[in-house]
Enzyme design. Structure first.
Site, PDB file in Angstrom:
ATOM      1  N   THR A  31       0.858  -1.194   0.000  1.00 49.76           N
ATOM      2  CA  THR A  31       0.000   0.000   0.000  1.00 49.76           C
ATOM      3  C   THR A  31       0.895   1.246   0.000  1.00 49.76           C
ATOM      4  OG1 THR A  31      -0.197  -0.126   2.404  1.00 49.76           O
ATOM      5  CG2 THR A  31      -2.020  -1.002   1.124  1.00 49.76           C
ATOM      6  N   ASP A 107       2.282  -8.769  -6.380  1.00 49.04           N
ATOM      7  CA  ASP A 107       2.681  -7.661  -7.253  1.00 49.04           C
ATOM      8  C   ASP A 107       4.108  -7.728  -7.770  1.00 49.04           C
ATOM      9  OD1 ASP A 107       4.227  -6.766  -4.986  1.00 49.04           O
ATOM     10  OD2 ASP A 107       2.406  -5.863  -4.176  1.00 49.04           O
ATOM     11  N   HIS A 124       0.664 -16.491  -2.583  1.00 48.42           N
ATOM     12  CA  HIS A 124      -0.577 -16.246  -3.335  1.00 48.42           C
ATOM     13  C   HIS A 124      -0.324 -16.083  -4.829  1.00 48.42           C
ATOM     14  CE1 HIS A 124      -2.753 -14.665   0.525  1.00 48.42           C
ATOM     15  NE2 HIS A 124      -2.498 -15.955   0.573  1.00 48.42           N
TER      16      HIS A 124
END
Ligand SMILES: [Zn+2]
Length: 252
Positions: A31, A107, A124
């Site tokens: 973030t 990412d 993930h």
């Protein structure tokens, strides 16, 4: 509460004393690079119901919707760059302080920051490429996007006709066995488990700090908000990751 000098000093000391650290990262570190936390309140998945793996498999319409969402997110994901936190983590790996980085993020920013591929364990998966669900063939996203923009459709494998999906782990899809095994093994053998930006509430992620502590490692947590494992930790810092970790890794 911001990290005071005392907390930063304590973190620096723990990093200095460690010989075999494991760095574990969650959405909070990304973030800070402008990538939304998909699971948080107000995150993308609270507006758009997440697509379940079973629905992806069983419905062409859902597959198209899944790809539409991926390409809608594309700009944010493609333009995101590693921040001070990613760069500090990369230094810990390059200095042989950290044995590996276990991440819940999809990412690829740890690799972009300079952590070698074989030192990143992606629990993930990764959203920057796709795979055939039948034969495992890898596909790059650019040609898929170009074809999708011509005519929205769900891509299939040119080798076997299987369904092609981004290389991420969806809801309802089992965690990748090899990655889970490697992550556990590294955690068992570490002397410091450094958790960055994960709320450590959902299992299996929440289990790793417990495994580390059970095997006599120290536990340090940096996260904006309280986590599910703060009570186990030797050091907890509720603050932004980038500035705190950079100050501890490279003192002025
Ligand atoms: Zn295939």
């Amino acid at each position: 509460m911001d990290a005071g000098k005392q907390q930063t000093d304590q973190l620096r000391q723990m990093l200095d004393q460690s010989r075999r650290m494991v760095v574990f990262t969650g959405a909070g570190i990304s973030t800070e690079s402008g990538i939304p936390d998909f699971r948080s309140p107000g995150g993308i998945w609270s507006k758009n119901e997440p697509i379940n793996y079973q629905d992806f498999i069983s419905s062409e319409k859902t597959r198209i919707e899944s790809w539409r969402r991926r390409f809608a997110l594309g700009e944010v994901l493609d333009q995101a760059r590693p921040n001070a936190g990613h760069l500090a983590v990369a230094k810990l790996v390059q200095r042989n302080k950290a044995a590996c980085v276990i991440t819940q993020n999809i990412d690829g920013l740890h690799q972009q920051a300079g952590v070698p591929d074989d030192k990143v364990i992606e629990l993930h998966g990764n959203t920057h490429y796709a795979v055939c669900l039948e034969c495992g063939k890898r596909f790059e996203l650019v040609p898929i996007r170009q074809a999708f923009e011509q005519k929205p459709h769900a891509p299939v494998c040119d080798l076997c006709g299987g369904m092609v999906k981004t290389a991420t782990v969806s809801f309802g899809q089992s965690m990748p066995a090899a990655e889970m095994h490697a992550a556990r093994e590294q955690t068992v053998n570490c002397d410091l488990f450094l958790s960055l930006g994960s709320s450590l509430v959902v299992y299996p992620a929440a289990g790793f700090p417990e495994i580390a502590k059970r095997n006599n490692a120290r536990l340090a947590i940096i996260n904006r908000d309280p986590t599910g494992m703060d009570h186990l930790a030797d050091l907890v810092i509720h603050d932004s990751i980038g500035p705190v970790l950079a100050a501890a890794v490279d003192p002025e």
